[in-house]
Enzyme design. Structure first.
Site, PDB file in Angstrom:
ATOM      1  N   GLU A   1       0.838  -1.200  -0.038  1.00 41.48           N
ATOM      2  CA  GLU A   1      -0.120   0.041  -0.023  1.00 41.48           C
ATOM      3  C   GLU A   1       0.871   1.327   0.131  1.00 41.48           C
ATOM      4  O   GLU A   1       1.806   1.270   0.899  1.00 41.48           O
ATOM      5  CB  GLU A   1      -0.837  -0.225   1.324  1.00 41.48           C
TER       6      GLU A   1
ATOM      7  N   GLU B   1      -2.682  11.352   3.270  1.00 43.39           N
ATOM      8  CA  GLU B   1      -3.558  11.286   4.385  1.00 43.39           C
ATOM      9  C   GLU B   1      -3.508  12.498   5.274  1.00 43.39           C
ATOM     10  O   GLU B   1      -2.594  13.014   5.406  1.00 43.39           O
ATOM     11  CB  GLU B   1      -3.353   9.820   5.281  1.00 43.39           C
TER      12      GLU B   1
END
Length: 251
Positions: free
Chosen positions: A134, A139
């Site tokens: 990932e 974020e």
């Protein structure tokens, strides 16, 4: 003088590398509706992996997004006792290995919002997560203002966020910013605007440490609450918009 010459050579080499790249895909969100030749909707509460594996509170729907002024707008809301949002992916449609990936985006703000632009390995159905790898290009969690998180998840870390960097930008909530990765067979570099914020370059690239030798696909979403974004949610700040101007892929 030697130091100046070396610096100039490095800069010129960097520009030369950039100039060699070609724009191979871009999403400008210019239509009236999302182009489903490129994008999938992921719907619901994630069950049987309920809460999308992170105890998130939102239900994902097709109704919490729109295309406006050539931008994707994902809106997180509270409707009655339910939180709703949208999550889209390019899985099986637009997958890429190596290159520069960049998006220009404007963040939502407030306690409980958790917008993200990230990537998963295309072999996730075969090997599962985190073995597929990932790449979290962007974020942000509203409970930590001014902070951008850039992270990687691998089997070596058992999915935990150990290969990560939290970087402070005092104006990150103001206007649009560019979030990018430069990904080669040797390393992954993360950028916010022109600032290099994190580099992952392990010497020992075993399968569990470096699953980044295969195609990955994009995910754009705004979660609400959850292990990272919450647990508390300030309902008074909702609705909030996560706005993406464009995505570009250079190889």
């Amino acid at each position: 003088m030697k130091k100046i010459l070396v610096l100039l050579l490095v800069v010129n080499f960097s520009f030369a590398q950039q100039n060699k790249r070609k724009l191979v895909w871009e999403e400008n969100f210019s239509g009236k509706t999302l182009n489903e030749k490129s994008w999938n909707f992921e719907l619901g509460d994630g069950c049987p992996n309920c809460g999308w594996g992170n105890n998130e509170r939102q239900l994902y729907t097709k109704q919490n997004h729109k295309l406006a002024k050539n931008k994707l707008v994902i809106t997180g809301k509270k409707e009655g006792d339910k939180y709703t949002s949208t999550r889209i992916t390019t899985k099986g449609k637009k997958e890429f290995q190596y290159g520069r990936f960049e998006a220009r985006a404007k963040l939502p703000v407030g306690q409980g919002v958790w917008p993200a632009w990230w990537m998963l390995g295309s072999n996730i159905n075969e090997v599962g997560w985190p073995k597929c790898g990932e790449i979290d290009i962007l974020e942000y969690v509203g409970k930590e203002p001014n902070m951008v998180f850039t992270s990687l998840h691998t089997q070596d870390s058992h999915g935990n966020t150990i290969n990560t960097k939290k970087t402070r930008f005092d104006d990150i909530e103001e206007g649009f910013h560019i979030y990018a990765v430069e990904w080669t067979k040797d390393k992954i570099e993360f950028f916010v605007d022109e600032t290099l914020v994190y580099t992952f370059q392990p010497e020992n690239k075993t399968e569990s440490i470096w699953p980044f030798n295969q195609p990955f696909y994009f995910i754009i979403n705004m979660a609400i609450g959850g292990n990272f974004g919450g647990p508390e949610v300030d309902d008074t700040i909702l609705p909030q918009d996560f706005i993406v101007d464009y995505i570009r892929v250079y190889q």
